[in-house]
Motif scaffolding. Structure first.
Motif, PDB file in Angstrom:
ATOM      1  N   LEU A  54       0.831  -1.204   0.000  1.00 46.74           N
ATOM      2  CA  LEU A  54       0.000   0.000   0.000  1.00 46.74           C
ATOM      3  C   LEU A  54       0.869   1.259   0.000  1.00 46.74           C
ATOM      4  O   LEU A  54       0.611   2.187  -0.770  1.00 46.74           O
ATOM      5  CB  LEU A  54      -0.937  -0.005   1.214  1.00 46.74           C
ATOM      6  N   ALA A  55       1.900   1.264   0.831  1.00 48.18           N
ATOM      7  CA  ALA A  55       2.803   2.424   0.877  1.00 48.18           C
ATOM      8  C   ALA A  55       3.501   2.630  -0.466  1.00 48.18           C
ATOM      9  O   ALA A  55       3.612   3.761  -0.952  1.00 48.18           O
ATOM     10  CB  ALA A  55       3.834   2.245   1.991  1.00 48.18           C
ATOM     11  N   LEU A  56       3.950   1.544  -1.075  1.00 46.88           N
ATOM     12  CA  LEU A  56       4.610   1.662  -2.372  1.00 46.88           C
ATOM     13  C   LEU A  56       3.635   2.075  -3.468  1.00 46.88           C
ATOM     14  O   LEU A  56       3.998   2.827  -4.379  1.00 46.88           O
ATOM     15  CB  LEU A  56       5.311   0.353  -2.731  1.00 46.88           C
ATOM     16  N   ALA A  57       2.395   1.621  -3.394  1.00 47.13           N
ATOM     17  CA  ALA A  57       1.380   2.025  -4.374  1.00 47.13           C
ATOM     18  C   ALA A  57       1.068   3.509  -4.253  1.00 47.13           C
ATOM     19  O   ALA A  57       0.925   4.213  -5.267  1.00 47.13           O
ATOM     20  CB  ALA A  57       0.111   1.190  -4.202  1.00 47.13           C
ATOM     21  N   VAL A  58       0.963   3.997  -3.020  1.00 44.30           N
ATOM     22  CA  VAL A  58       0.731   5.435  -2.811  1.00 44.30           C
ATOM     23  C   VAL A  58       1.911   6.235  -3.352  1.00 44.30           C
ATOM     24  O   VAL A  58       1.732   7.245  -4.042  1.00 44.30           O
ATOM     25  CB  VAL A  58       0.478   5.737  -1.318  1.00 44.30           C
ATOM     26  N   ALA A  59       3.126   5.769  -3.081  1.00 41.32           N
ATOM     27  CA  ALA A  59       4.318   6.456  -3.593  1.00 41.32           C
ATOM     28  C   ALA A  59       4.335   6.454  -5.115  1.00 41.32           C
ATOM     29  O   ALA A  59       4.648   7.473  -5.748  1.00 41.32           O
ATOM     30  CB  ALA A  59       5.581   5.805  -3.041  1.00 41.32           C
ATOM     31  N   PHE A  64       3.561   9.309 -10.197  1.00 43.03           N
ATOM     32  CA  PHE A  64       2.881   9.427 -11.484  1.00 43.03           C
ATOM     33  C   PHE A  64       2.238  10.800 -11.633  1.00 43.03           C
ATOM     34  O   PHE A  64       2.377  11.451 -12.669  1.00 43.03           O
ATOM     35  CB  PHE A  64       1.823   8.324 -11.634  1.00 43.03           C
ATOM     36  N   VAL A  65       1.558  11.243 -10.594  1.00 40.91           N
ATOM     37  CA  VAL A  65       0.924  12.579 -10.632  1.00 40.91           C
ATOM     38  C   VAL A  65       1.998  13.659 -10.753  1.00 40.91           C
ATOM     39  O   VAL A  65       1.853  14.598 -11.546  1.00 40.91           O
ATOM     40  CB  VAL A  65       0.043  12.803  -9.385  1.00 40.91           C
ATOM     41  N   ASP A  66       3.073  13.517  -9.987  1.00 40.76           N
ATOM     42  CA  ASP A  66       4.161  14.485 -10.083  1.00 40.76           C
ATOM     43  C   ASP A  66       4.759  14.504 -11.485  1.00 40.76           C
ATOM     44  O   ASP A  66       5.106  15.555 -12.005  1.00 40.76           O
ATOM     45  CB  ASP A  66       5.267  14.175  -9.069  1.00 40.76           C
ATOM     46  N   PHE A  67       4.883  13.315 -12.091  1.00 43.70           N
ATOM     47  CA  PHE A  67       5.426  13.256 -13.446  1.00 43.70           C
ATOM     48  C   PHE A  67       4.534  14.013 -14.432  1.00 43.70           C
ATOM     49  O   PHE A  67       5.038  14.661 -15.354  1.00 43.70           O
ATOM     50  CB  PHE A  67       5.605  11.813 -13.904  1.00 43.70           C
ATOM     51  N   PHE A  69       2.819  16.676 -13.849  1.00 45.45           N
ATOM     52  CA  PHE A  69       3.125  18.097 -13.698  1.00 45.45           C
ATOM     53  C   PHE A  69       4.506  18.435 -14.264  1.00 45.45           C
ATOM     54  O   PHE A  69       4.687  19.466 -14.902  1.00 45.45           O
ATOM     55  CB  PHE A  69       3.049  18.525 -12.230  1.00 45.45           C
ATOM     56  N   VAL A  70       5.473  17.555 -14.034  1.00 47.68           N
ATOM     57  CA  VAL A  70       6.823  17.774 -14.551  1.00 47.68           C
ATOM     58  C   VAL A  70       6.806  17.756 -16.078  1.00 47.68           C
ATOM     59  O   VAL A  70       7.457  18.564 -16.735  1.00 47.68           O
ATOM     60  CB  VAL A  70       7.806  16.714 -13.994  1.00 47.68           C
ATOM     61  N   TYR A  71       6.032  16.851 -16.645  1.00 43.44           N
ATOM     62  CA  TYR A  71       5.934  16.733 -18.101  1.00 43.44           C
ATOM     63  C   TYR A  71       5.355  18.012 -18.704  1.00 43.44           C
ATOM     64  O   TYR A  71       5.808  18.464 -19.754  1.00 43.44           O
ATOM     65  CB  TYR A  71       5.079  15.520 -18.469  1.00 43.44           C
ATOM     66  N   ILE A  72       4.368  18.580 -18.026  1.00 40.72           N
ATOM     67  CA  ILE A  72       3.769  19.828 -18.518  1.00 40.72           C
ATOM     68  C   ILE A  72       4.767  20.975 -18.398  1.00 40.72           C
ATOM     69  O   ILE A  72       4.926  21.774 -19.322  1.00 40.72           O
ATOM     70  CB  ILE A  72       2.469  20.142 -17.744  1.00 40.72           C
ATOM     71  N   ALA A  73       5.470  21.053 -17.276  1.00 35.80           N
ATOM     72  CA  ALA A  73       6.388  22.163 -17.035  1.00 35.80           C
ATOM     73  C   ALA A  73       7.655  22.052 -17.884  1.00 35.80           C
ATOM     74  O   ALA A  73       8.186  23.056 -18.343  1.00 35.80           O
ATOM     75  CB  ALA A  73       6.761  22.233 -15.559  1.00 35.80           C
ATOM     76  N   LEU A  74       8.128  20.835 -18.094  1.00 40.62           N
ATOM     77  CA  LEU A  74       9.360  20.575 -18.836  1.00 40.62           C
ATOM     78  C   LEU A  74      10.537  21.422 -18.356  1.00 40.62           C
ATOM     79  O   LEU A  74      11.374  21.863 -19.132  1.00 40.62           O
ATOM     80  CB  LEU A  74       9.146  20.773 -20.344  1.00 40.62           C
ATOM     81  N   VAL A  77      15.124  21.313 -13.928  1.00 35.86           N
ATOM     82  CA  VAL A  77      15.294  21.089 -12.497  1.00 35.86           C
ATOM     83  C   VAL A  77      14.227  20.117 -11.999  1.00 35.86           C
ATOM     84  O   VAL A  77      14.524  19.187 -11.244  1.00 35.86           O
ATOM     85  CB  VAL A  77      15.233  22.419 -11.714  1.00 35.86           C
ATOM     86  N   PHE A  78      12.991  20.307 -12.433  1.00 35.87           N
ATOM     87  CA  PHE A  78      11.912  19.413 -12.020  1.00 35.87           C
ATOM     88  C   PHE A  78      12.128  18.005 -12.560  1.00 35.87           C
ATOM     89  O   PHE A  78      11.916  17.024 -11.853  1.00 35.87           O
ATOM     90  CB  PHE A  78      10.555  19.934 -12.496  1.00 35.87           C
ATOM     91  N   VAL A  79      12.558  17.902 -13.791  1.00 35.81           N
ATOM     92  CA  VAL A  79      12.773  16.589 -14.404  1.00 35.81           C
ATOM     93  C   VAL A  79      13.889  15.837 -13.675  1.00 35.81           C
ATOM     94  O   VAL A  79      13.739  14.659 -13.345  1.00 35.81           O
ATOM     95  CB  VAL A  79      13.090  16.726 -15.913  1.00 35.81           C
ATOM     96  N   VAL A  80      14.987  16.493 -13.392  1.00 36.26           N
ATOM     97  CA  VAL A  80      16.106  15.860 -12.694  1.00 36.26           C
ATOM     98  C   VAL A  80      15.688  15.473 -11.279  1.00 36.26           C
ATOM     99  O   VAL A  80      15.975  14.364 -10.817  1.00 36.26           O
ATOM    100  CB  VAL A  80      17.348  16.778 -12.687  1.00 36.26           C
ATOM    101  N   THR A  81      14.981  16.360 -10.598  1.00 35.28           N
ATOM    102  CA  THR A  81      14.518  16.058  -9.243  1.00 35.28           C
ATOM    103  C   THR A  81      13.574  14.865  -9.253  1.00 35.28           C
ATOM    104  O   THR A  81      13.697  13.957  -8.428  1.00 35.28           O
ATOM    105  CB  THR A  81      13.812  17.285  -8.630  1.00 35.28           C
ATOM    106  N   TRP A  82      12.655  14.852 -10.203  1.00 33.78           N
ATOM    107  CA  TRP A  82      11.716  13.731 -10.304  1.00 33.78           C
ATOM    108  C   TRP A  82      12.466  12.433 -10.581  1.00 33.78           C
ATOM    109  O   TRP A  82      12.157  11.398  -9.987  1.00 33.78           O
ATOM    110  CB  TRP A  82      10.678  13.982 -11.406  1.00 33.78           C
TER     111      TRP A  82
END
Length: 183
Positions: A54-59, A64-67, A69-74, A77-82
């Motif tokens: 469950l913890a790994l699924a939440v992570a 996935f959700v963060d990705f 946002f990162v994909y939209i922002a391109l 810094v966000f891509v490397v951090t992600w």
């Protein structure tokens, strides 16, 4: 057996614990009764593996959700951090199940120890992840490999590499000596 026990998705984490328990026996060059070892580990680790799953699924969902946002922002810094966070999460997954089947720890201790192990000999973790990704892509090209042997070979390679990593610390060597004394 892993695929069969993973059909109800809820039991997939417990099936992973059973898979790693069988892989552990093979790494220690023991000829296990696969069904017995799998079933015992599946039952013993059921509750804890569900919490870990469950913890790994939440992570994974958060990543996935963060990705998205990162994909939209391109933004680089966000891509490397992600990417760094993704590799750390993947490394955590690689260490959690071998630790779970190797010793009895609370769920909190399991995650803390797995997180610590990520940063000890990180080259082994990176190599393990690279091998797993290569096997995944090979299984993607030849789909029958995915069904027949991807999970068992991946678990065995992962446990072997984690065993090498901990052996460098003297952790698993002590266990091997204790196992030899029992025989």
């Amino acid at each position: 057996m892993f695929l069969l026990f993973s059909i109800p998705i809820v039991t997939a984490p417990a099936a992973a614990a059973g898979l790693f328990a069988v892989a552990r026996k093979y790494v220690y060059r023991q000829e296990p009764n696969i069904y017995h070892v799998f079933w015992v580990s599946f039952c013993e680790n059921f509750k804890q593996s569900l919490l870990v799953g469950l913890a790994l699924a939440v992570a994974a969902a958060l990543l996935f959700v963060d990705f998205q946002f990162v994909y939209i922002a391109l933004n680089r810094v966000f891509v490397v951090t992600w990417a760094v966070v993704f590799l750390v999460a993947l490394s955590l997954f690689v260490h959690v199940y071998p630790l779970m089947v190797h010793m009895t720890l609370s769920t909190r201790q399991l995650f803390v120890n797995a997180a610590r192990m990520i940063f000890i000999r990180p080259s082994i973790s990176i190599c393990n992840i690279a091998l797993l990704l290569a096997m995944f892509f090979l299984s993607y090209v030849v789909p029958i490999l995915f069904v027949l042997c991807f999970f068992s070979i991946s678990a065995t390679i992962t446990y072997w590499m984690v065993n090498k990593k901990y052996a460098a610390m003297g952790f698993f060597e002590t266990h091997c000596e204790m196992e030899a004394e029992k025989l």
